[in-house]
Scaffold this active site. Structure first.
Site, short mmCIF file in Angstrom:
data_model
loop_
_atom_site.label_atom_id
_atom_site.label_comp_id
_atom_site.label_asym_id
_atom_site.label_seq_id
_atom_site.Cartn_x
_atom_site.Cartn_y
_atom_site.Cartn_z
N TYR A 30 0.85 -1.20 0.00
CA TYR A 30 0.00 0.00 0.00
C TYR A 30 0.89 1.24 0.00
O TYR A 30 0.67 2.20 0.70
CB TYR A 30 -0.93 -0.02 1.22
N HIS A 112 6.40 -3.42 -12.84
CA HIS A 112 7.76 -3.30 -13.37
C HIS A 112 8.27 -4.72 -13.56
O HIS A 112 8.01 -5.59 -12.75
CB HIS A 112 8.62 -2.51 -12.37
P1 NDP Z 1 6.73 1.14 -2.23
O1 NDP Z 1 8.12 1.21 -1.75
O2 NDP Z 1 5.95 2.41 -2.18
O3 NDP Z 1 5.97 -0.03 -1.43
C1 NDP Z 1 5.73 0.09 -0.11
C2 NDP Z 1 4.73 -0.96 0.32
O4 NDP Z 1 5.36 -2.25 0.27
C3 NDP Z 1 4.27 -0.72 1.73
O5 NDP Z 1 2.88 -0.93 1.82
C4 NDP Z 1 5.04 -1.76 2.50
O6 NDP Z 1 4.31 -2.27 3.58
C5 NDP Z 1 5.17 -2.88 1.51
N1 NDP Z 1 6.33 -3.71 1.88
C6 NDP Z 1 7.63 -3.32 1.96
N2 NDP Z 1 8.42 -4.35 2.33
C7 NDP Z 1 7.58 -5.42 2.49
C8 NDP Z 1 7.78 -6.76 2.87
N3 NDP Z 1 9.00 -7.24 3.14
N4 NDP Z 1 6.68 -7.57 2.94
C9 NDP Z 1 5.46 -7.11 2.66
N5 NDP Z 1 5.21 -5.83 2.28
C10 NDP Z 1 6.26 -5.01 2.21
O7 NDP Z 1 6.71 0.53 -3.71
P2 NDP Z 1 6.39 1.27 -5.08
O8 NDP Z 1 4.94 1.55 -5.15
O9 NDP Z 1 7.38 2.37 -5.32
O10 NDP Z 1 6.76 0.11 -6.11
C11 NDP Z 1 5.91 -1.01 -6.29
C12 NDP Z 1 6.14 -1.52 -7.70
O11 NDP Z 1 5.72 -0.53 -8.64
C13 NDP Z 1 7.59 -1.82 -8.02
O12 NDP Z 1 7.63 -2.94 -8.87
C14 NDP Z 1 8.03 -0.58 -8.78
O13 NDP Z 1 9.10 -0.81 -9.67
C15 NDP Z 1 6.76 -0.26 -9.55
N6 NDP Z 1 6.63 1.12 -10.01
C16 NDP Z 1 6.85 2.14 -9.13
C17 NDP Z 1 6.70 3.44 -9.55
C18 NDP Z 1 6.88 4.57 -8.60
O14 NDP Z 1 6.88 5.70 -9.06
N7 NDP Z 1 7.01 4.37 -7.30
C19 NDP Z 1 6.33 3.77 -10.95
C20 NDP Z 1 6.01 2.60 -11.74
C21 NDP Z 1 6.20 1.33 -11.28
P3 NDP Z 1 4.36 -1.64 5.06
O15 NDP Z 1 3.27 -0.65 5.08
O16 NDP Z 1 4.12 -2.83 5.88
O17 NDP Z 1 5.74 -1.04 5.23
#
Ligand code: NDP
Ligand code: MG
Length: 349
Positions: A30, A112
Site C-alpha cells: 500500500y 515493473h
Molecule cells: P513502495 O516502496 O511504495 O511499497 C511500499 C509498500 O510495500 C508498503 O505498503 C510496505 O508495507 C510494503 N512492503 C515493503 N516491504 C515489504 C515486505 N517485506 N513484505 C510485505 N510488504 C512489504 O513501492 P512502489 O509503489 O514504489 O513500487 C511497487 C512496484 O511498482 C515496483 O515494482 C516498482 O518498480 C513499480 N513502479 C513504481 C513506480 C513509482 O513511481 N514508485 C512507478 C512505476 C512502477 P508496510 O506498510 O508494511 O511497510
C-alpha cells in the site's frame, strides 16, 4: 535488437472492464503504486483486497479508506488477480510466501518487469503473468483519477495461459484510470531494459553527473558557488519544462538565439562520441544481466556500496549551497505541486 514497438494506443473504449467482473484483485503493498491501484480499482467497482504484513504501518490507512485488508497470503488466496506492488527488492520473498495460494488460471501482475525478466521470480506455468505499469509515481496515478483524468501506462503479457491475459490487463489499466490517457503494449524485456537504461544513462545518473561537472567547472574556475548552482541546477527545470511541453524544438524556440547557437555548437563537443560509447556499455550491462546481478548481490550483502555512494552524493558541495539558496529564495511553484509533495512527505513519515 528488441521486438518492434507497437504504436497502437489503447483508450477507454478499447478496454472492457467486464474482464474483471466476478474477480477479486489482491493488491500486495500500500505504498506509492499500491494505494493508488487499490483505491482507483475499488472506486471503479472492482473487488479489491489489500495484502499487508501483520505489523504493517499502512494497515490503518487502508482500512480507514474503506478497503478490506488481509495478510499477503490470505489476500492471494481470495484473489484471481494478484498485483505485486511491494518494492522490487522484496518481491521475490513476498512471492515465495504467496505462491502456494495461486490457483490455475489466476494472474500474477507487476508494475515493473525486473524480477520476471531477470528470473528472480519464476511463476508456475499455470498462471497468467502480466504487467500494468503507469508511467508516473503512484500519488499522481491517484490524483489524476480523482480529477477524472488519466495517467499514461504500459501493459505487457509474459505468460498467457487463460487466453485472456491482455484483455484482463487492459481492464485493470482501465480500472486504475490509465486508458483515460492512453496505454501502449510492450514486453517485459523492453520495459525493463529501457527503464534501467533511461534512469542510469539519462534521467537519474546522466543528469546528476552533468550538473555536478558543470558546477565543478565553474567553481574551480573561481566563480561563486551560488552562480554555479543557479546556472547548472536551478535553471535546468525551466529547460526541461520547455522540452516536456514542446520537445527539443519548443525549447530551442524559447531560448535566445545566442543560447541556441552556442548550445547547438558546443553540446555535442561536450557530450561527444565517447559518451555515446559509454552509454552503449551501460546498455550492454543492462541487456546481459550484469547490472541486475550486481544490484541483487549488493542487496544480499546489505547494500555496502549503495550506502557509501549515497553518503558521498549527499556530501557534494552543491547540496549545501542548494539547501541554503532554497531557504533564502521564494521559489515559484504551482500550489498543487507543493501540496502534493507535502502530502507525500507526510505519507512517507
Ligand atoms: P513502495 O516502496 O511504495 O511499497 C511500499 C509498500 O510495500 C508498503 O505498503 C510496505 O508495507 C510494503 N512492503 C515493503 N516491504 C515489504 C515486505 N517485506 N513484505 C510485505 N510488504 C512489504 O513501492 P512502489 O509503489 O514504489 O513500487 C511497487 C512496484 O511498482 C515496483 O515494482 C516498482 O518498480 C513499480 N513502479 C513504481 C513506480 C513509482 O513511481 N514508485 C512507478 C512505476 C512502477 P508496510 O506498510 O508494511 O511497510
Ligand atoms: Mg523507473
Amino acid at each position: 535488437m528488441t521486438e518492434k514497438f507497437t504504436t497502437e494506443v489503447y483508450y477507454d473504449e478499447d478496454a472492457d472492464g467486464s474482464h474483471l467482473d466476478g474477480k477479486t484483485v489482491a493488491v500486495l503493498g500500500y505504498g506509492s503504486q499500491g494505494h493508488a491501484h487499490a483505491l482507483n480499482l475499488h472506486e471503479s467497482g472492482v473487488d479489491v483486497v489489500v495484502g499487508l504484513r501483520e505489523d504493517s504501518s499502512s494497515r490503518a490507512e487502508a482500512e480507514e479508506a474503506g478497503l478490506e485488508v488481509a495478510t499477503p497470503d490470505d489476500a492471494a488466496a481470495q484473489a484471481d488477480v494478484v498485483s505485486i506492488l511491494v518494492p522490487d527488492t522484496v518481491q521475490p520473498a513476498v512471492f515465495e510466501a504467496i505462491e502456494p495460494e495461486l490457483d490455475e488460471g489466476d494472474t500474477v501482475q507487476f508494475a515493473h518487469g525486473f524480477n520476471i525478466h531477470y528470473n528472480q521470480i519464476e511463476p508456475p506455468e499455470y498462471v497468467d503473468v502480466t504487467m500494468v505499469a503507469p508511467k508516473s509515481p503512484g500519488h499522481l496515478v491517484r490524483r489524476n483519477y480523482e480529477r477524472d483524468q488519466g495517467t499514461p501506462g504500459l501493459i505487457a503479457v509474459y505468460q498467457d495461459v487463460s487466453g485472456g491475459a491482455k484483455e484482463e490487463a487492459l481492464a485493470y489499466a482501465k480500472g486504475i484510470g490509465c486508458t483515460r490517457a492512453g496505454v501502449i503494449e510492450t514486453s517485459f524485456k523492453e520495459e525493463v531494459e529501457t527503464d534501467l537504461f533511461g534512469e542510469q544513462a539519462v534521467l537519474c545518473g546522466g543528469v546528476t553527473s552533468l550538473v555536478k561537472h558543470g558546477y565543478e567547472t565553474l567553481v574551480d574556475a573561481g566563480y561563486s558557488p551560488e552562480m554555479a548552482y543557479f546556472e547548472c541546477l536551478n535553471e535546468l527545470k525551466l529547460i526541461v519544462d520547455l522540452m516536456y511541453e514542446g520537445g527539443l524544438g519548443g525549447m530551442w524556440d524559447s531560448v535566445s538565439d545566442t543560447a541556441e547557437y552556442g548550445g547547438l555548437t558546443e553540446g555535442d563537443e561536450i557530450l561527444d562520441d565517447h559518451v555515446r560509447e559509454n552509454m552503449e556499455e551501460t546498455l550492454e550491462r543492462v541487456q546481459n544481466g550484469e547490472f541486475a546481478r550486481e544490484w541483487i548481490a549488493e542487496n544480499q550483502a546489505g547494500r555496502p556500496s549503495y550506502t557509501q555512494l549515497r553518503a558521498a552524493e549527499k556530501d557534494h558541495e552543491i547540496e549545501d549551497v542548494g539547501a541554503r539558496l532554497r531557504e533564502l529564495f521564494a521559489w515559484e511553484e504551482s500550489e498543487s505541486e507543493s501540496a502534493d509533495e507535502q502530502e507525500r512527505v507526510n505519507a512517507d513519515d
